[in-house]
Every structure is written in structure tokens, then in C-alpha cells.
Design a protein around this motif. Structure first.
Motif, PDB file in Angstrom:
ATOM      1  N   CYS A  65      -1.207 -11.823  18.404  1.00  0.00           N
ATOM      2  CA  CYS A  65      -1.026 -10.537  19.078  1.00  0.00           C
ATOM      3  C   CYS A  65      -1.578 -10.641  20.497  1.00  0.00           C
ATOM      4  CB  CYS A  65      -1.755  -9.430  18.321  1.00  0.00           C
ATOM      5  SG  CYS A  65      -1.740  -7.836  19.178  1.00  0.00           S
ATOM      6  N   MET A  72      -1.160 -11.988  13.791  1.00  0.00           N
ATOM      7  CA  MET A  72      -0.631 -10.679  13.387  1.00  0.00           C
ATOM      8  C   MET A  72      -0.394 -10.651  11.881  1.00  0.00           C
ATOM      9  SD  MET A  72       1.993  -9.715  16.498  1.00  0.00           S
ATOM     10  CE  MET A  72       2.715 -11.360  16.702  1.00  0.00           C
ATOM     11  N   PRO A  75       3.434  -7.308  12.261  1.00  0.00           N
ATOM     12  CA  PRO A  75       4.025  -7.323  13.612  1.00  0.00           C
ATOM     13  C   PRO A  75       5.100  -6.254  13.785  1.00  0.00           C
ATOM     14  CG  PRO A  75       4.904  -9.122  12.301  1.00  0.00           C
ATOM     15  CD  PRO A  75       3.827  -8.492  11.472  1.00  0.00           C
ATOM     16  N   THR A  83       6.321  -8.117  20.958  1.00  0.00           N
ATOM     17  CA  THR A  83       5.819  -7.856  19.606  1.00  0.00           C
ATOM     18  C   THR A  83       4.297  -7.852  19.584  1.00  0.00           C
ATOM     19  OG1 THR A  83       7.783  -8.882  18.647  1.00  0.00           O
ATOM     20  CG2 THR A  83       5.884  -8.626  17.196  1.00  0.00           C
ATOM     21  N   TYR A  84       3.746  -6.906  18.819  1.00  0.00           N
ATOM     22  CA  TYR A  84       2.300  -6.737  18.724  1.00  0.00           C
ATOM     23  C   TYR A  84       1.898  -6.443  17.280  1.00  0.00           C
ATOM     24  CZ  TYR A  84       2.897  -5.914  23.748  1.00  0.00           C
ATOM     25  OH  TYR A  84       3.236  -6.035  25.070  1.00  0.00           O
ATOM     26  N   GLU A  85       0.594  -6.573  16.994  1.00  0.00           N
ATOM     27  CA  GLU A  85       0.063  -6.092  15.726  1.00  0.00           C
ATOM     28  C   GLU A  85       0.134  -4.564  15.732  1.00  0.00           C
ATOM     29  OE1 GLU A  85      -1.639  -5.632  12.070  1.00  0.00           O
ATOM     30  OE2 GLU A  85      -0.907  -7.501  12.975  1.00  0.00           O
ATOM     31  N   ARG A  86       0.627  -3.992  14.632  1.00  0.00           N
ATOM     32  CA  ARG A  86       0.885  -2.550  14.571  1.00  0.00           C
ATOM     33  C   ARG A  86      -0.341  -1.730  14.983  1.00  0.00           C
ATOM     34  NH1 ARG A  86       4.426   0.858  11.855  1.00  0.00           N
ATOM     35  NH2 ARG A  86       5.369  -0.912  10.741  1.00  0.00           N
ATOM     36  N   ASN A  88      -2.908  -2.427  16.743  1.00  0.00           N
ATOM     37  CA  ASN A  88      -3.315  -2.597  18.139  1.00  0.00           C
ATOM     38  C   ASN A  88      -2.422  -1.821  19.107  1.00  0.00           C
ATOM     39  OD1 ASN A  88      -5.372  -4.341  17.353  1.00  0.00           O
ATOM     40  ND2 ASN A  88      -4.076  -6.164  17.538  1.00  0.00           N
TER      41      ASN A  88
END
Length: 443
Positions: A65, A72, A75, A83-86, A88
Motif C-alpha cells: 500500500c 495490502m 486492496p 490501488t490502496y489498502e481499504r 488506509n
């Protein structure tokens, strides 16, 4: 087959890939088949558990992330394609941000879409690594059980070979340390330390024991006089590695409640430790030797022995060669010797005590300065005129003024002021001011 577009600069060279391609190209480190599934994935292993237990040093950058820089677990993708960790990215949005954290593009839609394909990739990759780790752990545990069993029956050179192999396994695998303890290996290895044990066996045994978590019962078993005596012998005659291991293991025993001072009130132990401290070629033995000296000088018997084996002037003479951490230990030991008249006398009679301690004031750390001031106070109080005059000539008065004016501990300032007053008794005011290098206006 689902597709996804990884981050720019990620681990996949900017190409669109699918699960099959990821396995084929080595993103998952190989695989059992073209569908990218592993036995671990089929068992639905918890991703968070796998990430925590694996503690991998290198993870494909596309799995990381950009906000937390952690792998992640859930994701999600923004409208910008990043794309990111939810958790975060939702926190980022909840703070009122309306831009993409990576590209800083303005978001025309703040919805997040689960990236299922990337989640599959992450889960499959970590599952495979986890299964491999578990397999290695089982292999290591099995080998430990075999070696410990062999040690119970081994004789002669077989003992050395088995211990050497077990040492290698313990040093290479963290799980092996736990396995040795659980399989009763500590008792088996400790039982090999007898008055008739060869140094070849003893050195391998100590090298294993010093790397294990020892409980109170295990330490009590090692505190038998015959076993401590063997360790002291090896500390004097073994290799540098063996000497260091013996010093560390004895140090761990000393910390145990119920440890008897007579076990370390040994002429041979002190001689061996001082050899390590003075060894100019192999400096890696200095720290463990001083650490053990620091632990055992709380006992009056040991302090008396240090004076009798002339360890005081030897320790004083090596002060200029020591690093900060070792200096603190050495000065602690010398300060402990000031608890007894014979220790203070030995420090006074050592020609380098005053020069070497004065030189250390305000140069290393506040702790070192505190020990040095305490040592100088004890020595100058014993022979005020002789020692105070020498110390002042070497610049003690000016340094004490610096200590008093600094932001150090009040107790250190108070002791420094007392020492400064003691030093001034043998000078006229004018003469003492000149020794302090003070201008008349500061008087």
C-alpha cells in the motif's frame, strides 16, 4: 480471467497481467499449476496471520500500500486507477482529502472498488511462502528431535559431531531454539558439562545454551559449581568465540535469583575476563567481559579479588581504548570498587587513574562523566593534597565548572561542586581562579 493494471514502477513492468501470467513469470515465486492455486490457498489461510508470521524482508512492490508501505490485505482501487489498502484510503478520504495520495489528481468519484484479482495474487503469493515456511519449520523440528535423541546415546566424537550439527541448526533457524527447549534438549546438553568434559564438547554445548531461552530450573542446573568451573576454564583456554559464549552464559546465570557469590569469586575467572578486556586484536570480547564484570562487582568478595589480582590498574589503563558503551561498564566497575577502602587505595596507587578519568569528563556521555566524577571524588578525598593537585593541573577544575554550568543531573552538579571545593583547599583564591581559566570579572 480477471485482469488488472498495476502501479507504475511496480514489480510487473507496467504490463497488464492475469493470475496465470503472474505464476508463469515468477511473481508468485513459482507454483503448483497454471491456475496459481496452492494447497495453502485452498485451505483459506488467513491473510493477516500469514503476513504477520512470515515477516518477509522483500515483498513485490505491487502488493504494498503506498500509504502505509505494508502489504495490502483488502486492496481497493480509486477512479484514478491507483490501488490502496481499504482502511488506509478510507481514512485519507475521511480527513477531507479529495485527491489521490499517489498522483495528487483530483478525484471525480470517491467510490472505492475491491481489486479482487490483486487480492487473489497477494493471497496466493503469501500462501505459497507460508506453506514453504511451515514445511521448513517441520523439517527443522524433526531434525532437532533426531539430534537431541542421538545426544542421549552419543559417546566420544559422536557427541562433538551431534552438538556441532545442533549448533548450526539453532544458529540458522529461530524455530530450532524453541524445539530444543521443548524436547528437553537443555537438560541433555547441560548434563554434558561435567568436570571430565573435554573443551571440544563443552564449547559446543555452551554455544548452544547461550542462544536458548533458559527457565529458572535450567539456570539452577547450570549453576552447579562443577559446571561453572568448566565454563571458567574454557573462558581462559578456549577460542575467542568460546570465551565470549562462556562470559555471556555466566552473565545470564549471575542475574538469576539465588545465584551464590562464591561461584564467581574466582581468581581464574577475573584473570580470564581481564585478558578479554585487554585483547587488542580481538575486540569483540571486550563488551561481554565488561558486562560480566559489571554484574559480579556487586559482591564484596569479587571486588577484593579484583584488587588482589591487580585488575584495577589494568582496567584503568584500557580506558582510552574503549568505546562509549564499554566505557560506561568499565567506569561502573571502577566506581563500584570505591565502595571499599582497598578499592579506593588501588585506584589512588594506579598512576593513570586521575589522568584517564579527568580526560573523560564531558567527552563521552553524562553517565560516564558521573562515574568519573564519583571516582575522582573518592580518590581525592583519600589523599586530598596529592591527588587534588594533580587533577587540577590536568584541568579538572575547569571541567568541573563546565559540568556545573551544564544542564546535567542536579546530583552530578552537586558532587562536582563538592569536588571543586575539595580541590580549592590547597590553593589561594587567585591561584585557583587561574587554574580554572576564569577571567577576574567572573570571580
Amino acid at each position: 480471467m480477471p485482469m488488472f493494471q498495476p502501479f507504475k514502477g511496480g514489480g510487473f513492468d507496467g504490463h497488464v497481467i492475469d493470475l496465470h501470467t503472474a505464476v508463469k513469470d515468477g511473481v508468485l515465486g513459482g507454483g503448483d499449476g497454471g491456475d496459481g492455486k496452492t494447497a495453502a490457498a485452498e485451505n483459506e489461510l488467513d491473510l493477516k496471520t500469514m503476513i504477520t508470521n512470515l515477516e518477509l524482508q522483500e515483498t513485490p512492490s505491487v502488493f504494498i500500500c503506498p500509504i502505509s508501505l505494508d502489504p495490502m490485505q483488502d486492496p481497493v482501487t480509486l477512479c484514478t486507477g491507483q490501488t490502496y489498502e481499504r482502511s488506509n484510503i478510507l481514512k485519507w478520504l475521511s480527513l477531507g482529502h479529495r485527491t489521490c495520495p499517489t498522483t495528487m489528481q483530483e478525484l471525480w468519484d470517491d467510490a472505492v472498488t475491491p481489486n479482487k484479482t490483486l487480492h487473489q495474487l497477494i493471497h496466493a503469493w503469501f500462501s505459497q511462502k507460508y506453506v514453504m515456511m511451515k514445511k521448513r519449520s517441520e523439517d527443522v523440528q524433526g531434525r532437532v528431535i533426531e539430534i537431541v535423541g542421538a545426544l542421549r546415546k552419543a559417546k566420544g566424537k559422536e557427541k562433538v559431531h551431534a552438538l556441532s550439527e545442533l549448533k548450526g541448526v539453532v544458529m540458522a533457524h529461530e524455530i530450532a531454539k524453541k524445539s530444543v527447549v521443548e524436547e528437553g534438549g537443555v537438560f541433555v546438553i547441560s548434563s554434558l558439562l561435567t568436570p571430565f568434559t573435554s573443551h571440544a564438547v563443552g564449547s559446543e554445548a555452551v554455544a548452544i545454551l547461550v542462544n536458548l531461552e533458559l527457565d529458572a530450573v535450567s539456570k539452577a542446573g547450570l549453576m552447579q559449581p562443577a559446571r561453572v568451573s568448566l565454563m571458567v576454564d574454557m573462558l581462559n583456554d578456549g577460542s575467542i568465540e568460546t570465551k565470549i559464549n562462556c562470559a555471556r552464559l555466566i552473565g545470564r546465570l549471575v542475574e538469576e535469583r539465588g545465584f551464590r557469590a562464591e561461584l564467581v569469586s574466582s581468581h581464574s575467572l577475573l584473570v580470564g575476563l581481564m585478558r578479554l578486556v585487554k585483547d587488542r586484536r580481538r575486540r569483540n570480547g571486550v563488551s561481554p567481559a565488561l558486562a560480566l564484570l559489571k554484574s559480579i562487582t556487586v559482591h564484596k568478595q569479587v571486588r577484593s579479588l579484583m584488587v588482589s589480582v591487580e585488575a584495577v590498574p589494568q582496567l584503568v589503563d584500557v580506558l582510552p581504548c574503549l568505546g562509549p558503551e564499554c566505557l560506561e561498564s568499565a567506569l561502573y566497575v571502577l566506581d563500584s570498587l570505591c565502595s571499599d577502602n582497598e578499592g579506593v587505595t588501588a585506584l589512588k596507587e594506579s598512576v593513570n587513574t586521575i589522568p584517564n578519568t579527568v580526560r573523560l569528563l564531558m567527552r563521552v556521555s553524562e553517565t560516564c562523566t558521573a562515574y568519573a566524577v564519583s571516582i575522582l571524588w573518592s580518590v581525592c578525598r583519600l589523599a586530598s593534597r596529592e591527588c587534588s593537585s594533580l587533577a587540577v593541573e590536568l584541568g579538572l577544575a575547569a571541567k568541573l565548572l563546565l559540568v556545573i554550568q551544564s544542564g546535567c543531573d542536579p546530583a552530578l552538579k552537586q558532587r562536582s561542586a563538592e569536588l571543586l571545593k575539595l580541590c580549592s583547599l590547597h590553593y589561594s583564591d587567585t591561584m585557583f581562579i587561574s587554574k580554572c581559566k576564569l577571567a577576574p570579572t567572573i570571580q
